[in-house]
Design a protein around this motif. Structure first.
Motif, PDB file in Angstrom:
ATOM      1  N   LYS A  42       0.829  -1.194   0.000  1.00  0.00           N
ATOM      2  CA  LYS A  42       0.000   0.000   0.000  1.00  0.00           C
ATOM      3  C   LYS A  42       0.871   1.255   0.000  1.00  0.00           C
ATOM      4  O   LYS A  42       2.084   1.196   0.192  1.00  0.00           O
ATOM      5  CB  LYS A  42      -0.942   0.012   1.200  1.00  0.00           C
ATOM      6  CG  LYS A  42      -0.236  -0.004   2.554  1.00  0.00           C
ATOM      7  CD  LYS A  42      -1.252  -0.061   3.682  1.00  0.00           C
ATOM      8  CE  LYS A  42      -0.546  -0.051   5.050  1.00  0.00           C
ATOM      9  NZ  LYS A  42      -1.530  -0.069   6.165  1.00  0.00           N
ATOM     10  N   ASP A  43       0.231   2.390  -0.224  1.00  0.00           N
ATOM     11  CA  ASP A  43       0.900   3.694  -0.243  1.00  0.00           C
ATOM     12  C   ASP A  43       2.104   3.679  -1.192  1.00  0.00           C
ATOM     13  O   ASP A  43       2.046   3.044  -2.246  1.00  0.00           O
ATOM     14  CB  ASP A  43       1.297   4.108   1.182  1.00  0.00           C
ATOM     15  CG  ASP A  43       0.081   4.222   2.103  1.00  0.00           C
ATOM     16  OD1 ASP A  43      -0.982   4.649   1.620  1.00  0.00           O
ATOM     17  OD2 ASP A  43       0.196   3.872   3.290  1.00  0.00           O
ATOM     18  N   ASP A  44       3.194   4.338  -0.820  1.00  0.00           N
ATOM     19  CA  ASP A  44       4.343   4.440  -1.722  1.00  0.00           C
ATOM     20  C   ASP A  44       5.001   3.088  -1.991  1.00  0.00           C
ATOM     21  O   ASP A  44       5.508   2.845  -3.089  1.00  0.00           O
ATOM     22  CB  ASP A  44       5.393   5.411  -1.150  1.00  0.00           C
ATOM     23  CG  ASP A  44       4.998   6.866  -1.361  1.00  0.00           C
ATOM     24  OD1 ASP A  44       3.964   7.121  -2.019  1.00  0.00           O
ATOM     25  OD2 ASP A  44       5.717   7.757  -0.858  1.00  0.00           O
ATOM     26  N   ILE A  45       4.998   2.203  -0.983  1.00  0.00           N
ATOM     27  CA  ILE A  45       5.570   0.864  -1.184  1.00  0.00           C
ATOM     28  C   ILE A  45       4.817   0.139  -2.291  1.00  0.00           C
ATOM     29  O   ILE A  45       5.402  -0.493  -3.171  1.00  0.00           O
ATOM     30  CB  ILE A  45       5.519   0.034   0.113  1.00  0.00           C
ATOM     31  CG1 ILE A  45       6.443   0.634   1.173  1.00  0.00           C
ATOM     32  CG2 ILE A  45       5.919  -1.430  -0.158  1.00  0.00           C
ATOM     33  CD1 ILE A  45       7.906   0.602   0.823  1.00  0.00           C
ATOM     34  N   GLY A  46       3.504   0.244  -2.261  1.00  0.00           N
ATOM     35  CA  GLY A  46       2.689  -0.397  -3.284  1.00  0.00           C
ATOM     36  C   GLY A  46       2.965   0.162  -4.664  1.00  0.00           C
ATOM     37  O   GLY A  46       3.062  -0.594  -5.642  1.00  0.00           O
ATOM     38  N   ILE A  47       3.101   1.484  -4.763  1.00  0.00           N
ATOM     39  CA  ILE A  47       3.372   2.108  -6.060  1.00  0.00           C
ATOM     40  C   ILE A  47       4.754   1.706  -6.571  1.00  0.00           C
ATOM     41  O   ILE A  47       4.935   1.436  -7.768  1.00  0.00           O
ATOM     42  CB  ILE A  47       3.272   3.641  -5.955  1.00  0.00           C
ATOM     43  CG1 ILE A  47       1.825   4.057  -5.659  1.00  0.00           C
ATOM     44  CG2 ILE A  47       3.757   4.305  -7.235  1.00  0.00           C
ATOM     45  CD1 ILE A  47       0.837   3.656  -6.740  1.00  0.00           C
ATOM     46  N   LEU A  48       5.734   1.637  -5.680  1.00  0.00           N
ATOM     47  CA  LEU A  48       7.073   1.219  -6.100  1.00  0.00           C
ATOM     48  C   LEU A  48       7.073  -0.235  -6.566  1.00  0.00           C
ATOM     49  O   LEU A  48       7.736  -0.584  -7.550  1.00  0.00           O
ATOM     50  CB  LEU A  48       8.083   1.428  -4.972  1.00  0.00           C
ATOM     51  CG  LEU A  48       8.379   2.870  -4.572  1.00  0.00           C
ATOM     52  CD1 LEU A  48       9.427   2.914  -3.467  1.00  0.00           C
ATOM     53  CD2 LEU A  48       8.831   3.705  -5.758  1.00  0.00           C
ATOM     54  N   ASN A  49       6.337  -1.094  -5.882  1.00  0.00           N
ATOM     55  CA  ASN A  49       6.245  -2.488  -6.318  1.00  0.00           C
ATOM     56  C   ASN A  49       5.489  -2.598  -7.639  1.00  0.00           C
ATOM     57  O   ASN A  49       5.802  -3.460  -8.475  1.00  0.00           O
ATOM     58  CB  ASN A  49       5.550  -3.336  -5.251  1.00  0.00           C
ATOM     59  CG  ASN A  49       6.532  -4.023  -4.320  1.00  0.00           C
ATOM     60  OD1 ASN A  49       7.582  -4.499  -4.756  1.00  0.00           O
ATOM     61  ND2 ASN A  49       6.198  -4.075  -3.038  1.00  0.00           N
ATOM     62  N   TYR A  50       4.519  -1.750  -7.839  1.00  0.00           N
ATOM     63  CA  TYR A  50       3.788  -1.669  -9.111  1.00  0.00           C
ATOM     64  C   TYR A  50       4.762  -1.342 -10.240  1.00  0.00           C
ATOM     65  O   TYR A  50       4.787  -2.012 -11.284  1.00  0.00           O
ATOM     66  CB  TYR A  50       2.714  -0.602  -8.950  1.00  0.00           C
ATOM     67  CG  TYR A  50       2.069  -0.089 -10.205  1.00  0.00           C
ATOM     68  CD1 TYR A  50       1.428  -0.929 -11.114  1.00  0.00           C
ATOM     69  CD2 TYR A  50       2.038   1.287 -10.448  1.00  0.00           C
ATOM     70  CE1 TYR A  50       0.797  -0.420 -12.240  1.00  0.00           C
ATOM     71  CE2 TYR A  50       1.398   1.803 -11.570  1.00  0.00           C
ATOM     72  CZ  TYR A  50       0.791   0.950 -12.458  1.00  0.00           C
ATOM     73  OH  TYR A  50       0.170   1.461 -13.572  1.00  0.00           O
ATOM     74  N   ALA A  51       5.593  -0.334 -10.018  1.00  0.00           N
ATOM     75  CA  ALA A  51       6.600   0.029 -11.021  1.00  0.00           C
ATOM     76  C   ALA A  51       7.611  -1.098 -11.207  1.00  0.00           C
ATOM     77  O   ALA A  51       8.020  -1.399 -12.334  1.00  0.00           O
ATOM     78  CB  ALA A  51       7.308   1.314 -10.608  1.00  0.00           C
ATOM     79  N   TYR A  52       7.988  -1.734 -10.101  1.00  0.00           N
ATOM     80  CA  TYR A  52       8.943  -2.844 -10.153  1.00  0.00           C
ATOM     81  C   TYR A  52       8.387  -3.990 -10.989  1.00  0.00           C
ATOM     82  O   TYR A  52       9.112  -4.602 -11.789  1.00  0.00           O
ATOM     83  CB  TYR A  52       9.249  -3.303  -8.728  1.00  0.00           C
ATOM     84  CG  TYR A  52      10.182  -4.486  -8.593  1.00  0.00           C
ATOM     85  CD1 TYR A  52      11.306  -4.632  -9.403  1.00  0.00           C
ATOM     86  CD2 TYR A  52       9.943  -5.447  -7.610  1.00  0.00           C
ATOM     87  CE1 TYR A  52      12.162  -5.718  -9.258  1.00  0.00           C
ATOM     88  CE2 TYR A  52      10.793  -6.531  -7.445  1.00  0.00           C
ATOM     89  CZ  TYR A  52      11.902  -6.662  -8.280  1.00  0.00           C
ATOM     90  OH  TYR A  52      12.747  -7.749  -8.127  1.00  0.00           O
TER      91      TYR A  52
END
Length: 216
Positions: A42-52
């Motif tokens: 969730k939050d920024d971690i989720g977005i970074l994993n999305y990009a990853y």
């Protein structure tokens, strides 16, 4: 001794690896994948994993392309596609290192619909991935809370846009910024994670759970 191109790639990785983002991400637990697929967070971690996840997909694709280039490939096309491969691998490894223990696992891809011996199939797929990647970063920017992550996302999306323009011109010279990707205001189009992940799902064996991603 490293070649100039190798030195550039090392400089790229060093620049990103040296950011505060690499050391700053910590303390967020990662849910089990369960029946809902691999949980992005969730939050920024989720977005970074999305990009990853997207960078894993692109890196896997271009790695496969470069392992056995399509019939009739020119030396120039080989050089350009190899450079794109190296950029995507660098992006993938940056996110993996930055996320640390919060990173999702390596994804299983599904490239059964791609004919890697066909120029049209390879470049057509590259166009889909690059246009999708640009729209994904554009759509995720508003969801990122940490300004450092937003800055890094901006640096990566600009590279992805260069890739998209190049691939489009390899297919049809002059199509690098046509109205299918740039709107009437001269702005790149954007898509939310739900649209992007739905489009990417056909190229993945792994199922992703984006339920924790922010929407606004």
């Amino acid at each position: 001794m490293l070649s100039p191109k190798g030195m550039q790639r090392r400089k790229f990785l060093t620049l990103f690896a040296g950011t505060a983002a690499v050391a700053a991400i910590a303390g967020c637990s990662k849910d089990d994948s369960g029946d809902g697929g691999i949980y992005l967070g969730k939050d920024d971690i989720g977005i970074l994993n999305y990009a990853y996840a997207l960078e894993q997909l692109e890196a896997a694709f271009y790695t496969q392309v470069a392992m056995s280039f399509y019939s009739g490939v020119t030396a120039n096309e080989q050089a350009l596609l190899t450079d794109i491969r190296d950029h995507e691998i660098a992006h993938r490894e940056f996110f993996k290192k930055a996320l640390g223990t919060n990173a999702i696992p390596a994804l299983e891809v599904n490239f059964s619909s791609i004919n890697f011996s066909s120029r049209d199939s390879v470049l057509g797929t590259a166009k889909v991935f690059e246009d999708l990647g640009v729209s994904a970063y554009n759509g995720a920017g508003m969801l990122i809370k940490d300004p450092q992550y937003l800055l890094l996302a901006g640096k990566i999306v600009s590279v992805e846009a260069r890739h998209a323009a190049l691939v489009r011109d390899l297919i049809n010279n002059g199509s690098f910024a046509d109205n299918t990707v740039v709107d009437m205001n001269g702005l790149d189009k954007s898509n939310p994670p739900s649209v992007v992940l739905s489009a990417a799902a056909g190229f993945l064996k792994s199922k992703l759970n984006a339920s924790g991603l922010p929407t606004s």
